[in-house]
Write an enzyme that holds these catalytic residues in place. Structure first.
Site, mmCIF file in Angstrom:
data_model
loop_
_atom_site.group_PDB
_atom_site.id
_atom_site.type_symbol
_atom_site.label_atom_id
_atom_site.label_comp_id
_atom_site.label_asym_id
_atom_site.label_seq_id
_atom_site.Cartn_x
_atom_site.Cartn_y
_atom_site.Cartn_z
ATOM 1 N N SER A 711 0.756 -1.296 0.073
ATOM 2 C CA SER A 711 -0.163 -0.029 -0.196
ATOM 3 C C SER A 711 0.869 1.051 -0.105
ATOM 4 O O SER A 711 0.339 2.502 -0.285
ATOM 5 C CB SER A 711 -0.864 0.026 1.225
ATOM 6 O OG SER A 711 -0.105 0.108 2.560
ATOM 7 N N LYS A 754 -6.562 4.263 8.741
ATOM 8 C CA LYS A 754 -5.795 5.152 8.089
ATOM 9 C C LYS A 754 -5.951 6.605 8.001
ATOM 10 O O LYS A 754 -5.538 7.498 8.227
ATOM 11 C CB LYS A 754 -5.254 4.646 6.534
ATOM 12 C CG LYS A 754 -4.489 3.538 6.562
ATOM 13 C CD LYS A 754 -4.247 2.881 5.095
ATOM 14 C CE LYS A 754 -3.120 1.686 5.000
ATOM 15 N NZ LYS A 754 -3.206 1.115 3.781
#
Ligand code: ADP
Length: 834
Positions: A711, A754
């Site tokens: 990611s 996140k």
């Protein structure tokens, strides 16, 4: 004592002395006369249950009238008789056919009257005779017999056989207590093989038939051989007997010793008044077993163990072991159960009262309770797995669920459990064995249906001592856990009514077989606003109370709380926040206790006074936009994190180096980002040859925490492009997303955490994969409104948002310093520029 003494030994002294005298006489009796044909003719002494051997002196019981007459007749003649054994000892009036044909010519002494009125005579054998005929039958038997003279010659075979016989006889004398040492010495001195055989036979006294058979063997060597076989058997039997005797004696000695000691102990105990204590203790255990309700199998087992215990002396080392075992049976809950409160409204109230937010988790719990209340028997216990960073409320919610249901609440941490035996216990044969942790925890619960929290399933170990995960599977599996087997207990234990909830920081390291059985519920962590609310409603009141401060004595302002959250904690949960609030409260408590004045209002500016200098700084404070540094938003076990990605170019040969505890996936991701960059050189206005003249160093700092996953792809690409083009990256932009070689952006996990992390550290803009847009629904409005969230599906969009526009073209400056040089590398960085 001579051999004869022994041979004639008698308990009655006088009689013994008389016998002794008689033997002397016997030796002096002359041989009987032999007729012309070499035969002798004498009265017969019938023998019922004995055999007389040549040269041997024995007392003979003379009972029958005919025998007495015969002896008296012999006395009057030459004191010689023929001793013949009867075939059948019970035959009272034996006729000529009733005798063995081989007998012995004997010298017979006078009839002696015994004290009990019977008679006996002393006889000495002379030599074997063979019966020829009876010459008289009435009133007693007279027979003619042929004398048998045996050879005295000793050849080698005879010599060897004699030695063997002697050796074996010696063994028998050693082993058989009834044979005196003198018997062997006597035998040792005999030179004639036949005599030796006869003497030994008489000494060991085999059964009657055997004796007669030996008497019948006329050849001395043959007789010796037969004797050797007999002696060998005898020696074997004696050895065996001896062994058994020794062993038996040992047993007897030991049990006598034990008996003796036990008797002594009884005396000591009764002196001390303790004997009764032991009986009373056993009695008490029995009544305790009767007093609790146990499944039948368990009760039988417990009673059996008490029975064993009562057989033991109280000081036996096994007593402790058995008693501990019984105590375990008694202490475990077997049937005690709490009744579930399945009222959904009540549960809802309890959960709300104890916890702020967490709507999805609460909803799931209420659903569960609703289903149970509608169908209490049939509904299966689900195994919930609470996954989230530390301090996000997993444990405390578990406690609340237990409260709502009215169940007992117990916890067991599986962190670092390597050994199956920790789950399942050790067998009782182990010294110091105990049940495994599951049953230990059940004992603590005290009810068979507690809410049982298994913490840290993601930290379960595995090694050579067995796989604790598979033991755990048995614990959790509704098919098996109604009869969970613990090695120590050895009785099936029913775990089927336990409500298990497991917790973990990540699902990544939970053994897949376990994960399959569980229903994962995420605890995503809190944004600042939520933390503020939790602090106000739960943490502050609790800390004040714990530290003995009244609610209205002090107020912590929202600004102060925000500062604590931002500058003193850095976390997804609220554990550190609670700790910091606790520190403030303790300081206040101390002032209060010392009767000092303390502020009733804690504002933002006084935070430092309580907590010292700030530990963390918000992002804005940290500086300007840089070249070659981009911000990744990452996910770790502690929740969301911000991670800078640095790229440094140095003169070189086109090597790529990546550092900072990077896993394989992330390495590949970096390669992909670089390949993408190369493919876009023209659009980015970069000289393709450039790549061969520089070395690229990608570094992802943040301590030694291992990092992996795809990611960070777009972040690495952004930092690379920035380094190569010299365009600065906006400091307040964070991003996450996987990159393909063609610059497409793929979705990633952990979006909620996140985004919250980005919000927490004060980023303004975040770039997310387009396909993760759906995850935004889980994020509070407040966080969404304070962040600019831009969904992207191609790298071009990222470049546009994250990088400052290219500066107007300047003349090529090959060796200017890039700002990223500050953080890494010693060699002079080059800025390729546009
Ligand atoms: P975890 O088990 O996830 O590590 P805990 O349950 O121990 O977290 O939570 C840490 C502290 O934070 C506890 O004192 C708990 O009461 C509090 N807490 C966490 N989440 C909430 C919430 N949503 N509402 C109220 N208190 C919370």
């Amino acid at each position: 004592m001579t051999y004869e003494d022994w041979f004639l030994k008698d308990d009655e002294d006088d009689f013994g002395a008389a016998l002794h005298r008689r033997t002397e006489e016997l030796y002096s009796i002359p041989d009987a006369l032999v007729d012309d044909e070499g035969f002798i003719e004498c009265p017969v002494l019938p023998l019922r249950d004995m055999v007389v051997f040549p040269r041997m002196i024995s007392p003979v019981f003379v009972g029958r009238e005919a025998s007495i007459l015969a002896v008296e007749e012999a006395q009057m003649e030459d004191e010689t008789m023929i001793a013949l054994a009867q075939h059948d000892p019970d035959q009272d009036e034996p006729g000529p056919e009733d005798f063995y044909t081989i007998g012995v010519e004997i010298a017979v002494g006078r009839l002696l009257s015994m004290p009990d009125g019977s008679s006996s005579a002393l006889v000495q054998g002379r030599r074997r005779v063979e019966l020829v005929e009876f010459t008289q039958t009435e009133p007693f038997l007279i027979a003619r017999a042929r004398r048998i003279y045996e050879t005295q010659e000793i050849d080698r075979e005879t010599d060897a056989t004699m030695r063997t016989a002697l050796e074996l006889f010696q063994r028998c004398v050693q082993l058989d207590r009834s044979l005196p040492e003198e018997a062997y010495l006597y035998a040792l001195n005999l030179q004639e093989p036949g005599w030796l055989a006869d003497m030994i036979i008489t000494a060991i006294s085999p059964p009657l038939e055997e004796k007669q058979e030996l008497l019948g063997i006329l050849d001395p060597l043959e007789r010796l051989k037969r004797l050797v076989t007999l002696l060998a058997q005898e020696a074997d039997v004696l050895e065996l007997e001896d062994e058994i005797h020794t062993r038996a004696q040992g047993e007897v000695d030991r049990s006598q010793r034990e008996f003796y000691l036990r008797e002594q102990m009884k005396v000591i105990q009764s002196e001390l008044g303790e004997g009764d204590i032991w009986t009373r203790e056993i009695q008490e255990l029995r009544s305790r077993i009767e007093g609790v309700s146990l499944p039948e199998e368990v009760q039988l087992r417990a009673i059996k163990e008490v029975d064993r215990l009562s057989q033991m002396p109280p000081m036996s080392p096994e007593v402790g072991i058995i008693r501990t075992y019984i105590e375990w049976i008694l202490d475990l809950p077997w049937t005690e159960a709490t009744e579930d409160n399945l009222e959904v409204r009540n549960a809802s109230k309890v959960l709300e009262k104890n916890h702020y937010g967490l709507p999805r988790v609460k909803e799931r719990i209420l659903e569960y309770i609703a289903v149970r209340s509608l169908n209490p028997k049939r509904s299966r216990q689900p195994i919930l797995c609470f996954v989230g960073a530390p301090g996000t409320g997993k444990t405390s919610l578990g406690q609340s669920i237990a409260d709502a249901l009215g169940r007992k609440f117990v916890r067991l941490s599986l962190g670092g459990v390597h050994d199956e035996a920790e789950i399942r216990g050790h067998r009782r044969t182990y010294i110091g064995a105990l049940p495994g942790r599951i049953l230990q925890t059940m004992r603590r619960a005290g009810s068979i249906n507690p809410l049982f929290m298994l913490d840290e399933v993601d930290k379960l170990g595995q090694d050579f001592r067995g796989d604790p995960a598979s033991a755990l599977l048995e614990v959790l599996d509704p098919e098996q856990n109604h009869a969970f087997s613990d090695h120590y207990l050895e009785l099936p234990y029913d775990l089927s009514t336990v409500l298990f909830i497991t917790t973990a920081n990540t699902t990544g390291t939970i053994p897949p077989a376990l994960l399959d059985r569980m229903e994962v519920i995420e605890f995503p962590g809190y944004i600042e606003e939520e933390k503020l609310a939790i602090a106000r409603r739960f943490l502050i009141p609790r800390q004040l109370e714990e530290n003995g401060i009244e609610k209205d004595e002090v107020r912590i302002s929202s600004q102060a709380l925000t500062r604590i959250i931002r500058e003193y904690t850095y976390e997804a949960g609220v554990r550190n926040l609670e700790r910091e609030i606790g520190r403030v409260c303790r300081k206040l408590a101390r002032s209060k206790a010392e009767k000092k004045r303390f502020p009733s209002q804690i504002g933002s500016s006084s935070v430092e006074r309580f907590l010292g200098p700030p530990q963390f700084f918000s992002l804005e404070a940290e500086g300007q936009d840089e070249i070659g540094v981009a911000t990744a938003i990452a996910w770790t076990e502690n929740g969301g994190e911000i991670m800078p990605v640095e790229v440094l170019l140095t003169e070189g040969k086109g090597n790529l180096q990546i550092t900072g505890q990077i896993g394989n996936v992330m390495q590949e991701s970096a390669q992909a980002a670089l390949s993408y960059l190369k493919s876009r050189s023209r659009q980015l206005d970069l000289d393709p040859e450039l790549y061969d003249n520089v070395d690229i160093h990608i570094h992802i700092p943040e301590g030694a925490i291992p990092k992996d996953g795809p990611s960070a792809g777009i972040t690495i690409a952004t930092a690379l492009i920035s380094a190569f083009t010299g365009r600065e990256v906006f400091k307040d932009v964070g991003m996450t997303g996987e990159i393909t070689l063609r610059g497409r952006i793929l979705p990633v996990g952990g979006v909620r955490e996140k985004v919250l992390a980005a919000h927490r550290v004060g980023l303004k803009t975040i770039l997310l994969p387009q396909r993760n847009k759906k995850d935004l629904a889980e994020i509070s409005k407040r966080a969404r409104s304070e962040l600019r969230i831009i969904p992207v599906d191609h790298m071009d969009q990222v470049i546009e948002v994250a990088l400052k526009p290219p500066r107007p073209k300047q003349p090529r400056a090959k060796r200017t310093t890039s700002p990223s040089a500050k953080s890494t590398g010693k060699s002079p960085p080059i800025q390729p520029g546009a």
